[in-house]
Design a protein around this motif. Structure first.
Motif, PDB file in Angstrom:
ATOM      1  N   TYR B  52      18.859  65.689 -16.009  1.00 34.26           N
ATOM      2  CA  TYR B  52      18.397  64.966 -15.168  1.00 34.26           C
ATOM      3  C   TYR B  52      17.732  65.670 -14.088  1.00 34.26           C
ATOM      4  O   TYR B  52      18.331  66.557 -13.468  1.00 34.26           O
ATOM      5  CB  TYR B  52      19.653  64.310 -14.087  1.00 34.26           C
ATOM      6  N   ALA B  57      22.592  68.152 -18.602  1.00 30.58           N
ATOM      7  CA  ALA B  57      23.686  67.168 -18.387  1.00 30.58           C
ATOM      8  C   ALA B  57      24.707  67.280 -19.836  1.00 30.58           C
ATOM      9  O   ALA B  57      25.553  67.127 -19.777  1.00 30.58           O
ATOM     10  CB  ALA B  57      23.319  65.901 -18.038  1.00 30.58           C
ATOM     11  N   SER B  77      35.613  63.050 -16.618  1.00 32.70           N
ATOM     12  CA  SER B  77      34.592  62.815 -15.814  1.00 32.70           C
ATOM     13  C   SER B  77      33.284  63.632 -15.799  1.00 32.70           C
ATOM     14  O   SER B  77      33.607  64.959 -15.640  1.00 32.70           O
ATOM     15  CB  SER B  77      34.859  62.360 -14.452  1.00 32.70           C
ATOM     16  N   GLY B  78      32.238  63.207 -15.976  1.00 32.22           N
ATOM     17  CA  GLY B  78      31.171  64.027 -15.764  1.00 32.22           C
ATOM     18  C   GLY B  78      30.767  64.698 -17.033  1.00 32.22           C
ATOM     19  O   GLY B  78      29.690  65.594 -16.851  1.00 32.22           O
ATOM     20  N   CYS B  79      31.367  64.527 -18.205  1.00 32.77           N
ATOM     21  CA  CYS B  79      30.971  65.545 -19.417  1.00 32.77           C
ATOM     22  C   CYS B  79      29.811  64.634 -20.143  1.00 32.77           C
ATOM     23  O   CYS B  79      29.614  65.063 -21.114  1.00 32.77           O
ATOM     24  CB  CYS B  79      32.226  65.457 -20.314  1.00 32.77           C
ATOM     25  N   GLY B  80      29.196  63.612 -19.660  1.00 29.75           N
ATOM     26  CA  GLY B  80      28.031  62.960 -20.318  1.00 29.75           C
ATOM     27  C   GLY B  80      28.395  61.942 -21.212  1.00 29.75           C
ATOM     28  O   GLY B  80      27.391  61.585 -21.916  1.00 29.75           O
ATOM     29  N   LYS B  81      29.454  61.293 -21.342  1.00 33.90           N
ATOM     30  CA  LYS B  81      29.680  59.939 -22.195  1.00 33.90           C
ATOM     31  C   LYS B  81      28.589  58.962 -21.808  1.00 33.90           C
ATOM     32  O   LYS B  81      27.979  58.504 -22.839  1.00 33.90           O
ATOM     33  CB  LYS B  81      31.118  59.464 -22.097  1.00 33.90           C
ATOM     34  N   SER B  82      28.509  58.649 -20.533  1.00 38.08           N
ATOM     35  CA  SER B  82      27.687  57.630 -20.433  1.00 38.08           C
ATOM     36  C   SER B  82      26.373  57.876 -20.597  1.00 38.08           C
ATOM     37  O   SER B  82      25.344  57.120 -21.023  1.00 38.08           O
ATOM     38  CB  SER B  82      27.469  57.190 -18.722  1.00 38.08           C
ATOM     39  N   THR B  83      25.864  59.129 -20.179  1.00 31.55           N
ATOM     40  CA  THR B  83      24.553  59.774 -20.565  1.00 31.55           C
ATOM     41  C   THR B  83      24.329  59.578 -22.132  1.00 31.55           C
ATOM     42  O   THR B  83      23.210  59.271 -22.569  1.00 31.55           O
ATOM     43  CB  THR B  83      24.712  61.345 -20.377  1.00 31.55           C
ATOM     44  N   HIS B 240      37.964  55.905 -20.859  1.00 32.28           N
ATOM     45  CA  HIS B 240      38.807  57.124 -20.167  1.00 32.28           C
ATOM     46  C   HIS B 240      40.409  56.795 -20.746  1.00 32.28           C
ATOM     47  O   HIS B 240      41.184  57.538 -20.223  1.00 32.28           O
ATOM     48  CB  HIS B 240      38.926  56.884 -18.686  1.00 32.28           C
TER      49      HIS B 240
HETATM   50  N1  LIG Z   1      21.414  58.978 -12.543  1.00 31.27           N
HETATM   51  C1  LIG Z   1      21.694  60.295 -12.644  1.00 31.27           C
HETATM   52  N2  LIG Z   1      20.941  61.026 -12.126  1.00 31.27           N
HETATM   53  C2  LIG Z   1      21.337  62.484 -11.864  1.00 31.27           C
HETATM   54  N3  LIG Z   1      22.306  62.943 -12.523  1.00 31.27           N
HETATM   55  C3  LIG Z   1      23.175  62.211 -13.282  1.00 31.27           C
HETATM   56  C4  LIG Z   1      23.188  60.865 -13.371  1.00 31.27           C
HETATM   57  N4  LIG Z   1      23.631  60.272 -14.086  1.00 31.27           N
HETATM   58  C5  LIG Z   1      24.618  61.178 -14.595  1.00 31.27           C
HETATM   59  N5  LIG Z   1      24.010  62.467 -13.771  1.00 31.27           N
HETATM   60  C6  LIG Z   1      25.045  63.604 -14.215  1.00 31.27           C
HETATM   61  O1  LIG Z   1      24.931  64.132 -15.608  1.00 31.27           O
HETATM   62  C7  LIG Z   1      26.398  64.268 -15.943  1.00 31.27           C
HETATM   63  C8  LIG Z   1      27.076  63.510 -17.010  1.00 31.27           C
HETATM   64  O2  LIG Z   1      27.353  62.204 -16.153  1.00 31.27           O
HETATM   65  P1  LIG Z   1      27.782  61.002 -17.025  1.00 31.27           P
HETATM   66  O3  LIG Z   1      27.753  59.929 -16.232  1.00 31.27           O
HETATM   67  O4  LIG Z   1      27.138  61.072 -18.393  1.00 31.27           O
HETATM   68  O5  LIG Z   1      29.206  61.481 -17.195  1.00 31.27           O
HETATM   69  P2  LIG Z   1      30.239  60.515 -17.822  1.00 31.27           P
HETATM   70  O6  LIG Z   1      31.077  61.357 -18.960  1.00 31.27           O
HETATM   71  O7  LIG Z   1      30.197  59.136 -18.068  1.00 31.27           O
HETATM   72  O8  LIG Z   1      31.381  60.552 -16.549  1.00 31.27           O
HETATM   73  P3  LIG Z   1      32.402  59.550 -16.193  1.00 31.27           P
HETATM   74  O9  LIG Z   1      33.646  59.515 -16.995  1.00 31.27           O
HETATM   75  O10 LIG Z   1      32.727  59.708 -14.800  1.00 31.27           O
HETATM   76  O11 LIG Z   1      31.645  58.066 -16.122  1.00 31.27           O
HETATM   77  C9  LIG Z   1      27.003  64.562 -14.565  1.00 31.27           C
HETATM   78  O12 LIG Z   1      26.962  65.835 -14.065  1.00 31.27           O
HETATM   79  C10 LIG Z   1      26.196  63.568 -13.653  1.00 31.27           C
HETATM   80  O13 LIG Z   1      26.233  64.059 -12.294  1.00 31.27           O
END
Ligand SMILES: Nc1ncnc2c1ncn2[C@@H]1O[C@H](COP(=O)(O)OP(=O)(O)OP(=O)(O)O)[C@@H](O)[C@H]1O
Ligand SMILES: [Mg+2]
Lengths: 340, 295
Positions: B52, B57, B77-83, B240
């Motif tokens: 990003y 990420a 949290s923040g490990c990139g699952k949603s990504t 989660h």
């Molecule tokens: N829209 C965005 N813009 C910039 N950075 C992002 C964006 N979305 C996610 N990130 C970054 O990418 C990394 C992974 O985020 P992501 O949302 O994929 O995590 P996650 O595993 O889904 O977390 P959670 O369990 O909290 O939802 C994080 O460090 C986050 O800060």
């Protein structure tokens, strides 16, 4: 209150009361604020009272219905009695037509500009563009009038009018709106310049409400395979519809009352015509154009026109509120019923 | 091949709301009947990295996501699952500054190829979001939105009914299809969103923590629904909730955050049958996370 240790000096409790000049600040401020608030009401009341007082004899002389529906306006020259003919329909028609024309042109433009600024423009351009559009509102209307008269009308509006006249006049019923002859100063000319003048206010509000469409709604549509265009039309415009209606009504209110620019561009005749290319007059425009040389009885008649304009503007504003409230309530109800 | 032969396993019914103890919670992962090797893959993810605005990420993820099964993505949290999830239907395209490298094929077709229309990708690959997000329209219009968008206008009523039945919502809303979607309860709204997604007859449904905003009963309803949809759809779910992953998924991918030269980057640690991940993880970090000893 006082403690039972007896160690405090007797004057101690008095420190709880405010002292010095600051103790008068609150009551003073309250009095000033009250006066300011009340004076607004007093001024409004005086304005309505005196204008209506002056206008009443005109309504009596001409007849209320006739005043609004007759298109016979003949200024009289008497100091002591009414001798003229005061049917204001031509001006009312001019006011309504130029304003509706302005809104019809400005609204689609404002929606397009808002969508562009909010969703399509490169990030660097967003702020400057939004600022530029808002700057249009800062230009004095007399400048709009001059610019319209000397530049915009002859070089841009006139050719458009001629084109519309040529292509649309043969169309059966609609054609009457575009019938010739084409005058450079006309309802159409005034309407176009008015459109530019109300563009900023409609755009500012439209852009604001569009920016508030929740991101999750937008994502939902994209997630179903919607294109940018479909997201804009089916989600963003749809969701911000109540706000856009409100913005339009504000623009309409502004257009109805606009005086100088319209007075310079609308044509200035005392008659009216169905064609948009007819040179007529508007209520505010006619007051501004003839007030200076008017005899006392005509001055009263012009004040009556002003009262009529005020009434129309109030009606539009009330309708706007009702409409926004009604639409907002439908959406709001749904939101209220939403459970956590 | 790891134990996937216990056909007569205990029912997969939820071990209820237990496991809130300090000690390792008891999991009874569903006993899958799927082979350990992924057979037909719906997605083939090859060394995908995401950044990003230049900040990494997610680093070099490779995994084959099987057709017709439920795949869970878990991790801190923040490990990139949603990504990761958003990569699968190109929702990352909508985020300013997001860049995806590597290769993702969907039924063998590269979804990031030049001539691919992301809207078309998203039409086939449905998505359900964390927060229920029905449109401010009637229940009917919410479900009909996608079909209308894509010109599937024949038998619209039937389509809507079928989708609502598919999402196990029909009986609750059949008498009030013209009510606002927002007027439903949170759990019903989420099922409405699932109905909205399946009305498009997608092939995959991606779900990002679909039950995290819901109460336990609605959560179970969503889980039941997912079991029902399994087979007909391939489902990828981010959660989660360990128990949830254990209860419903066939396979689990565990992601974590790694410090790499002072930068936090998400990576895929382990990807296996859910049963294996929960009972016999091969990586120490997976086990720590699952048993709750993760920092
Ligand atoms: N829209 C965005 N813009 C910039 N950075 C992002 C964006 N979305 C996610 N990130 C970054 O990418 C990394 C992974 O985020 P992501 O949302 O994929 O995590 P996650 O595993 O889904 O977390 P959670 O369990 O909290 O939802 C994080 O460090 C986050 O800060
Ligand atoms: Mg997430």
């Amino acid at each position: 209150m006082a403690t039972d240790t007896g160690q405090r000096p007797a004057s101690a409790p008095s420190s709880l009361r405010s002292s010095g000049p600051s103790r008068y600040a609150d009551p003073l401020f309250r009095a000033i604020a009250f006066t300011a608030g009340a004076s607004v009401l007093v001024i409004l009341g005086l304005m309505i009272g005196t204008t209506t007082r002056d206008a009443l004899p005109v309504f009596e002389y001409q007849g209320l219905v006739s005043f609004f529906t007759s298109d016979e306006w003949r200024a009289g020259f008497s100091r002591t009695e009414f001798t003229g003919e005061y049917g204001a329909f031509s001006f009312i028609y001019g006011t309504v037509v130029t304003s509706l024309l302005a809104v019809a042109v400005a609204l689609p433009l404002a929606i397009a500009v808002s969508l562009y600024i909010n969703r399509l423009a490169p990030k660097r351009l967003k702020r400057p563009l939004a600022y530029t559009v808002e700057l249009l509102a800062a230009i004095p209307s007399v400048v709009y009038g001059l610019w319209g008269l000397l530049f915009f009308a002859p070089t841009f509006i006139r050719p458009v009018m001629e084109l519309l006249n040529r292509t649309l006049e043969p169309v059966p019923i609609l054609g009457r709106l575009f019938a010739g002859p084409v005058f450079t100063t006309s309802y159409f000319t005034a309407g176009m310049v008015l459109a530019v003048m109300i563009l900023p206010i409609i755009t500012a509000i439209t852009r604001e409400v569009m920016a508030q469409v929740p991101r999750d709604q937008v994502d939902a549509a994209y997630g179903m395979g919607a294109t940018d265009f479909e997201v804009m039309t089916k989600v963003i415009i749809r969701t911000s519809f109540p706000g856009i209606v409100g913005a339009t009504m504000l623009g309409l209110g502004r257009a109805l009352g606009e005086t100088i620019a319209v007075a310079m561009l609308v044509g200035g005749s005392q008659r009216w015509g169905l064609s948009l290319f007819f040179g007529g007059d508007s209520m505010a425009g006619h007051i501004a154009n003839t007030f200076q040389d008017a005899a006392p009885e005509t001055v009263l008649a012009l004040i009556a026109v002003g009262v009529g304009l005020f009434v129309i503007t109030v009606i539009v504003n009330v309708l706007a509120r009702l409409l926004v409230w009604r639409i907002g309530r439908v959406a709001g109800d749904a939101a209220l019923r939403r459970r956590p | 091949m790891v134990d996937n032969t216990q056909a007569q396993a205990a029912p997969t019914a939820a071990p209820a709301q237990t496991g809130q103890t300090n000690t390792a919670p008891e999991f009874t992962p569903r006993h899958t009947t799927v082979p350990r090797e992924v057979g037909e893959a719906v997605f083939d993810v090859e060394t995908v990295s995401v950044a990003y605005g230049g900040a990494p990420a997610l680093k070099e993820v490779s995994m084959r996501i099987p057709k017709g099964e439920i795949t869970a993505l878990i991790g801190p949290s923040g490990c990139g699952k949603s990504t990761m999830l958003r990569c699968l239907n190109r929702m990352n395209d909508l985020i300013d500054g997001a860049s995806v490298s590597g290769r993702i094929t969907y039924h063998g077709e590269d979804i990031y190829a030049e001539d691919v229309d992301p809207a078309e990708v998203r039409r086939r690959i449905g998505m359900v979001f964390q927060k229920p997000n029905p449109f401010a329209m009637s229940i009917y219009d919410n479900v009909a939105f996608g079909p209308k968008l894509h010109g599937m206008k024949s038998n619209l009523d039937d389509r809507v009914e079928k989708a609502l039945r598919g999402a196990a919502l029909w009986d609750e809303v059949k008498d009030k299809l013209n009510d606002q979607g927002h007027a439903l309860s949170g759990g019903q709204q989420q099922r409405l969103c699932i109905a909205r997604a399946i009305a498009l007859e997608p092939d995959v449904i991606l779900m990002d923590e679909p039950a995290s905003a819901l109460d336990p009963i609605s959560t179970l309803a969503i889980e039941d629904l997912m079991r029902k949809l399994r087979g007909q759809y391939s489902i990828v779910i981010v959660t989660h909730n360990m128990q949830q992953a254990a209860r419903i998924s066939d396979r689990t991918a565990f992601f974590t955050v790694d410090m790499e030269q002072g930068v936090r980057v998400g990576e895929l640690v382990e990807y296996d049958l859910t049963e294996t991940v929960f009972t016999n993880a091969s990586d120490q970090r997976t086990e720590s996370y699952i048993t709750g000893r993760f920092g």
